[in-house]
Design an enzyme around this catalytic site. Structure first.
Site, PDB file in Angstrom:
ATOM      1  N   HIS A  83      22.437-112.909 -36.290  1.00  0.00           N
ATOM      2  CA  HIS A  83      23.837-113.174 -35.993  1.00  0.00           C
ATOM      3  C   HIS A  83      24.361-114.572 -36.123  1.00  0.00           C
ATOM      4  O   HIS A  83      25.506-114.674 -36.701  1.00  0.00           O
ATOM      5  CB  HIS A  83      24.364-112.425 -34.624  1.00  0.00           C
ATOM      6  CG  HIS A  83      24.121-111.036 -34.649  1.00  0.00           C
ATOM      7  ND1 HIS A  83      24.042-110.278 -33.549  1.00  0.00           N
ATOM      8  CD2 HIS A  83      23.608-110.189 -35.612  1.00  0.00           C
ATOM      9  CE1 HIS A  83      23.538-109.007 -33.784  1.00  0.00           C
ATOM     10  NE2 HIS A  83      23.451-108.758 -35.157  1.00  0.00           N
ATOM     11  N   HIS A 240      28.723-104.117 -39.822  1.00  0.00           N
ATOM     12  CA  HIS A 240      27.686-104.989 -39.289  1.00  0.00           C
ATOM     13  C   HIS A 240      26.443-105.143 -40.114  1.00  0.00           C
ATOM     14  O   HIS A 240      25.740-106.039 -39.978  1.00  0.00           O
ATOM     15  CB  HIS A 240      27.259-104.222 -37.816  1.00  0.00           C
ATOM     16  CG  HIS A 240      26.413-105.054 -37.088  1.00  0.00           C
ATOM     17  ND1 HIS A 240      26.594-106.118 -36.685  1.00  0.00           N
ATOM     18  CD2 HIS A 240      24.885-104.785 -37.121  1.00  0.00           C
ATOM     19  CE1 HIS A 240      25.667-106.700 -35.820  1.00  0.00           C
ATOM     20  NE2 HIS A 240      24.630-106.188 -36.231  1.00  0.00           N
ATOM     21  N   ASP A 244      24.655-108.444 -40.880  1.00  0.00           N
ATOM     22  CA  ASP A 244      23.176-108.731 -40.886  1.00  0.00           C
ATOM     23  C   ASP A 244      22.525-109.028 -42.376  1.00  0.00           C
ATOM     24  O   ASP A 244      21.767-110.179 -42.379  1.00  0.00           O
ATOM     25  CB  ASP A 244      22.381-107.481 -40.657  1.00  0.00           C
ATOM     26  CG  ASP A 244      22.386-106.978 -39.032  1.00  0.00           C
ATOM     27  OD1 ASP A 244      22.782-108.046 -38.176  1.00  0.00           O
ATOM     28  OD2 ASP A 244      22.117-105.869 -38.795  1.00  0.00           O
ATOM     29  N   HIS A 267      16.961-105.167 -41.995  1.00  0.00           N
ATOM     30  CA  HIS A 267      16.325-106.373 -41.845  1.00  0.00           C
ATOM     31  C   HIS A 267      14.854-106.613 -42.911  1.00  0.00           C
ATOM     32  O   HIS A 267      14.615-107.411 -43.414  1.00  0.00           O
ATOM     33  CB  HIS A 267      15.787-106.868 -40.561  1.00  0.00           C
ATOM     34  CG  HIS A 267      16.931-106.765 -39.692  1.00  0.00           C
ATOM     35  ND1 HIS A 267      18.107-107.777 -39.864  1.00  0.00           N
ATOM     36  CD2 HIS A 267      17.389-106.327 -38.428  1.00  0.00           C
ATOM     37  CE1 HIS A 267      19.087-107.521 -38.796  1.00  0.00           C
ATOM     38  NE2 HIS A 267      18.416-106.764 -37.893  1.00  0.00           N
TER      39      HIS A 267
END
Length: 313
Positions: A83, A240, A244, A267
């Site tokens: 973040h 979001h 990321d 991720h």
């Protein structure tokens, strides 16, 4: 078209933020310190006498299951960097030392908003050195079952992120936009992390997500959002995931000129696409801001070697 600001940046002054780690539930403080041109983003643990600096680079990533982890958090590493990295990339900050007093970044409200506010608080300083970019020359792709991601040539920096959940509350959502500081600030920076309550309860039993709460996550239970204020956008979930992706891809070490697309990514795949990219030297090139092309080749070679060395994680 490259960013209209061709000079490298740092912050005009240092700034400190305090919060809690989302997994440890313990207090966490970071201080963002201005850094010279060519430094990149570097993390430093202040709770360790012998802590080595950890550059924010893809080949220092050691875990991607719940968050992005650099190094070994049980030693000198740290977790949940994505973040902050998203805020720095989104707002165009090239060089910074990040001091942190423990193994986990503060989660703040689960988005990048507090980090953007911190940047605004002290302002941006432009340095007398040209910005360098990683230009995608040909497509690279990673597939993992029904999930996939790819980097493709593009005149600018663009993200097209699609998620597809089997709950009607989320379903299939896409965030697609060129990335600029204005877009990041208005459309991505306030998008919060999210999760299912049943998953969080399982993580608690495993010793994770001990700091997770409605203050820093969008909580989903039985196809409804438990947060009293609801979501900040109907598609906050896709936003979001895009946030990321901005943070994870910034671990390339230079701003990317190209299009990043993903479907059911996260991720792990964000890191995998960088590993795949750097396997093929013909898939990218490092370009300098036109006004600063007189920078010596020896210096460029040194920076390139540092940023794009072999995977040693």
């Amino acid at each position: 078209m490259t960013n209209h600001i061709d000079r490298q940046t740092t912050l005009a002054d240092q700034v400190t933020l305090t919060g809690i780690g989302v997994h440890s539930g313990k207090p966490a403080t970071i201080t963002l310190l201005p850094a010279d041109a060519g430094t990149g983003i570097v993390f430093q643990r202040t709770d360790k006498d012998d802590a080595a600096e950890i550059p924010a680079l893809w080949n220092r990533v050691t875990q991607t299951s719940l968050q992005t982890v650099l190094g070994d958090p049980s030693d000198n590493g740290l977790s949940t960097v994505e973040h902050l990295m998203a805020a720095l990339a989104g707002m165009g900050i090239d060089n910074l030392i990040v001091e942190i007093d423990g193994p986990e970044m503060p989660i703040m409200d689960g988005s990048s908003a507090a980090f953007v506010d911190a940047i605004d608080q002290v302002g941006v300083k432009y340095l007398d050195r040209g910005r360098r970019y990683l230009k995608i020359k040909k497509a690279v792709r990673v597939d993992n079952g029904s999930a996939w991601c790819e980097l493709k040539p593009y005149e600018g920096t663009r993200f097209e992120i699609t998620i597809d959940f089997d709950t009607p509350l989320i379903g299939r959502q896409t965030f697609a936009s060129d990335l600029t500081p204005l877009v990041f600030r208005e459309d991505l920076s306030r998008a919060r992390t999210f999760g299912y309550v049943k998953d969080v309860e399982q993580l608690w039993k495993m010793g994770f997500a001990l700091g997770s709460s409605l203050e820093n996550s969008v909580a989903i239970a039985e196809d409804k959002v438990l947060n009293p204020e609801g979501t900040r956008w109907p598609d906050e979930f896709a936003r979001h995931k895009a946030l990321d992706a901005v943070g994870d891809l910034s671990l390339a070490g230079l701003p990317i000129l190209g299009l990043y697309r993903s479907y059911k990514g996260g991720h792990k795949m964000n890191n995998a696409i960088l590993a795949k990219l750097f396997e093929d030297k013909s898939a990218y090139e490092i370009v300098e801001a036109p006004a600063f092309r007189e920078i010596g080749h020896a210096e460029n070679a040194g920076l390139a070697a540092a940023a794009f060395g072999p995977d040693v994680s």
